[in-house]
Scaffold this motif. Structure first.
Motif, PDB file in Angstrom:
ATOM      1  N   LEU A   1     -27.250 -25.206 -23.603  1.00 60.04           N
ATOM      2  CA  LEU A   1     -25.638 -25.424 -24.021  1.00 60.04           C
ATOM      3  C   LEU A   1     -25.382 -27.105 -23.963  1.00 60.04           C
ATOM      4  N   TYR A   2     -25.556 -27.410 -22.912  1.00 59.30           N
ATOM      5  CA  TYR A   2     -25.477 -28.725 -22.362  1.00 59.30           C
ATOM      6  C   TYR A   2     -26.408 -29.678 -23.349  1.00 59.30           C
ATOM      7  N   LYS A   3     -27.460 -29.548 -23.727  1.00 61.77           N
ATOM      8  CA  LYS A   3     -28.386 -30.275 -24.286  1.00 61.77           C
ATOM      9  C   LYS A   3     -28.053 -30.330 -25.848  1.00 61.77           C
ATOM     10  N   GLU A   4     -27.379 -29.261 -26.330  1.00 60.29           N
ATOM     11  CA  GLU A   4     -26.955 -28.881 -27.574  1.00 60.29           C
ATOM     12  C   GLU A   4     -25.636 -29.507 -27.966  1.00 60.29           C
ATOM     13  N   GLY A   5     -24.651 -30.041 -26.690  1.00 59.86           N
ATOM     14  CA  GLY A   5     -23.645 -30.834 -26.952  1.00 59.86           C
ATOM     15  C   GLY A   5     -22.444 -29.722 -27.001  1.00 59.86           C
ATOM     16  N   LYS A   6     -22.802 -28.488 -26.730  1.00 60.06           N
ATOM     17  CA  LYS A   6     -21.699 -27.429 -26.466  1.00 60.06           C
ATOM     18  C   LYS A   6     -20.783 -27.423 -25.223  1.00 60.06           C
ATOM     19  N   TYR A   7     -20.108 -28.704 -25.019  1.00 59.86           N
ATOM     20  CA  TYR A   7     -19.397 -29.035 -23.746  1.00 59.86           C
ATOM     21  C   TYR A   7     -18.083 -27.749 -23.567  1.00 59.86           C
ATOM     22  N   ALA A   8     -17.572 -27.779 -24.718  1.00 59.16           N
ATOM     23  CA  ALA A   8     -16.326 -27.023 -24.629  1.00 59.16           C
ATOM     24  C   ALA A   8     -16.966 -25.520 -24.413  1.00 59.16           C
ATOM     25  N   GLU A   9     -17.784 -24.987 -24.866  1.00 59.88           N
ATOM     26  CA  GLU A   9     -18.159 -23.745 -24.556  1.00 59.88           C
ATOM     27  C   GLU A   9     -18.741 -23.334 -23.103  1.00 59.88           C
ATOM     28  N   ILE A  10     -19.204 -24.299 -22.562  1.00 58.82           N
ATOM     29  CA  ILE A  10     -19.413 -24.303 -21.084  1.00 58.82           C
ATOM     30  C   ILE A  10     -18.096 -24.453 -20.311  1.00 58.82           C
ATOM     31  N   ALA A  11     -17.223 -25.047 -20.630  1.00 59.42           N
ATOM     32  CA  ALA A  11     -15.923 -25.149 -19.944  1.00 59.42           C
ATOM     33  C   ALA A  11     -15.287 -23.839 -20.139  1.00 59.42           C
ATOM     34  N   ARG A  12     -15.162 -23.014 -21.278  1.00 60.10           N
ATOM     35  CA  ARG A  12     -14.642 -21.981 -21.336  1.00 60.10           C
ATOM     36  C   ARG A  12     -15.440 -20.581 -20.613  1.00 60.10           C
ATOM     37  N   TYR A  13     -16.615 -20.936 -20.562  1.00 57.13           N
ATOM     38  CA  TYR A  13     -17.423 -19.945 -19.907  1.00 57.13           C
ATOM     39  C   TYR A  13     -17.150 -20.139 -18.387  1.00 57.13           C
ATOM     40  N   ASN A  14     -16.818 -21.440 -17.863  1.00 55.55           N
ATOM     41  CA  ASN A  14     -16.467 -21.520 -16.492  1.00 55.55           C
ATOM     42  C   ASN A  14     -14.967 -21.028 -16.223  1.00 55.55           C
ATOM     43  N   ALA A  15     -14.205 -21.145 -17.372  1.00 56.04           N
ATOM     44  CA  ALA A  15     -12.751 -20.401 -16.962  1.00 56.04           C
ATOM     45  C   ALA A  15     -12.939 -18.980 -16.822  1.00 56.04           C
ATOM     46  N   GLY A  16     -13.788 -18.458 -17.797  1.00 53.01           N
ATOM     47  CA  GLY A  16     -14.030 -16.997 -17.599  1.00 53.01           C
ATOM     48  C   GLY A  16     -14.453 -16.510 -16.283  1.00 53.01           C
ATOM     49  N   ASP A  17     -15.479 -17.129 -15.608  1.00 53.40           N
ATOM     50  CA  ASP A  17     -15.963 -16.887 -14.358  1.00 53.40           C
ATOM     51  C   ASP A  17     -14.554 -16.988 -13.309  1.00 53.40           C
ATOM     52  N   LEU A  18     -13.922 -17.876 -13.632  1.00 53.07           N
ATOM     53  CA  LEU A  18     -12.673 -17.869 -12.648  1.00 53.07           C
ATOM     54  C   LEU A  18     -11.609 -16.718 -12.590  1.00 53.07           C
ATOM     55  N   THR A  19     -11.398 -16.463 -13.755  1.00 48.22           N
ATOM     56  CA  THR A  19     -10.692 -15.228 -14.355  1.00 48.22           C
ATOM     57  C   THR A  19     -11.159 -14.025 -13.548  1.00 48.22           C
ATOM     58  N   ALA A  20     -12.508 -13.891 -13.659  1.00 44.61           N
ATOM     59  CA  ALA A  20     -13.252 -12.449 -13.201  1.00 44.61           C
ATOM     60  C   ALA A  20     -13.231 -12.789 -11.626  1.00 44.61           C
ATOM     61  N   THR A  21     -13.630 -13.869 -10.975  1.00 40.24           N
ATOM     62  CA  THR A  21     -13.433 -14.029  -9.628  1.00 40.24           C
ATOM     63  C   THR A  21     -11.979 -13.548  -9.238  1.00 40.24           C
ATOM     64  N   LYS A  22     -11.015 -13.930  -9.849  1.00 35.48           N
ATOM     65  CA  LYS A  22      -9.573 -13.753  -9.328  1.00 35.48           C
ATOM     66  C   LYS A  22      -9.306 -12.234  -9.440  1.00 35.48           C
ATOM     67  N   GLU A  23      -9.816 -11.558 -10.300  1.00 35.46           N
ATOM     68  CA  GLU A  23      -9.523  -9.951 -10.534  1.00 35.46           C
ATOM     69  C   GLU A  23     -10.084  -9.312  -9.350  1.00 35.46           C
TER      70      GLU A  23
END
Length: 235
Positions: free
Chosen positions: A202-224
């Motif tokens: 995704l980084y090579k494809e320039g899909k930076y916002a998708e990576i950021a959203r994925y990271n936010a999803g990890d945070l939410t799951a970790t919180k729960e």
């Protein structure tokens, strides 16, 4: 105050590395490969795994989530693109280079005394600390003071949920965040079709916002997951 954190990383382009570095990285697979096809497969795995080491990789996203306020920030890299900051689902997404991310992370960390991660002791924290030193940044909290919660000090308790849920390795099969989320009925960020293995592509494809959203999803799951552990397994 409790802070949940997670990082995303990518590796250097192997083909752009100097010959000495390439030789150092491939020395062991040259010895272990039985033939040319096996060597090529091992070399492919090596190239894909460069993002797992702070010596050959860099941080492209750092996400933090205040567990009490349920407000988060994801700092993410977007090189060569005029990306803008944005807000979404309780998170603020800020474009930053690696040094800026680290400065902001450690600056904010000073306000917290409990830090929560999933596999943070084995990956996130060593990566954060080494990359900080590379940039001449001194961490404001020692998140590696001791593996065991009862022995941690210096005003920073680091709760690695993978350590806690496996009782410091007593559970034979450790599992990843997706498996633990699934077991507890928590929505996994992997349900969107993106996993950690996709970040480099995704980084090579320039899909930076998708990576950021994925990271936010990890945070939410970790919180729960933290809330479940804290309610039923924290003594």
């Amino acid at each position: 105050m409790k802070l949940i954190f997670d990082i995303e990383t990518v590796g250097a382009d192997f083909d752009t590395l100097d010959t000495t570095t390439q030789d150092a990285l491939t020395k062991w697979i040259k010895k272990e490969a039985d033939d040319e096809p096996e060597y090529k497969n091992m070399l492919k795995d090596l190239k894909n795994g460069l993002g797992f080491s702070p010596l050959t990789g860099e941080i492209i996203a750092i996400g933090v989530l205040d567990a009490d306020k349920n407000k988060g920030v994801v700092y993410f890299s977007a090189p060569g693109e005029e990306a803008k900051d944005f807000e979404e689902d309780g998170f603020t997404f800020k474009v930053s280079n690696e040094k800026e991310m680290l400065e902001r992370f450690w600056g904010g960390a000073k306000e917290y005394n409990e830090f929560i991660s999933f596999n943070g002791r084995a990956f996130d924290v060593p990566f954060l600390m080494i990359r900080s030193a590379v940039h001449g940044i001194r961490p404001t909290k020692d998140l590696m003071s001791n593996r065991y919660l009862s022995s941690q000090k210096f005003g920073a308790n680091h709760i690695d949920l993978l350590d806690q849920l496996t009782f410091y390795g007593a559970l034979r099969r450790r599992g990843n965040l997706h498996l633990w989320s699934r077991a507890f009925g928590i929505k996994s960020p992997k349900d969107t079709g993106i996993t950690g293995d996709d970040v480099g592509r995704l980084y090579k494809e320039g899909k930076y916002a998708e990576i950021a959203r994925y990271n936010a999803g990890d945070l939410t799951a970790t919180k729960e997951l933290y809330e479940r552990w804290s309610a039923y397994l924290r003594f």
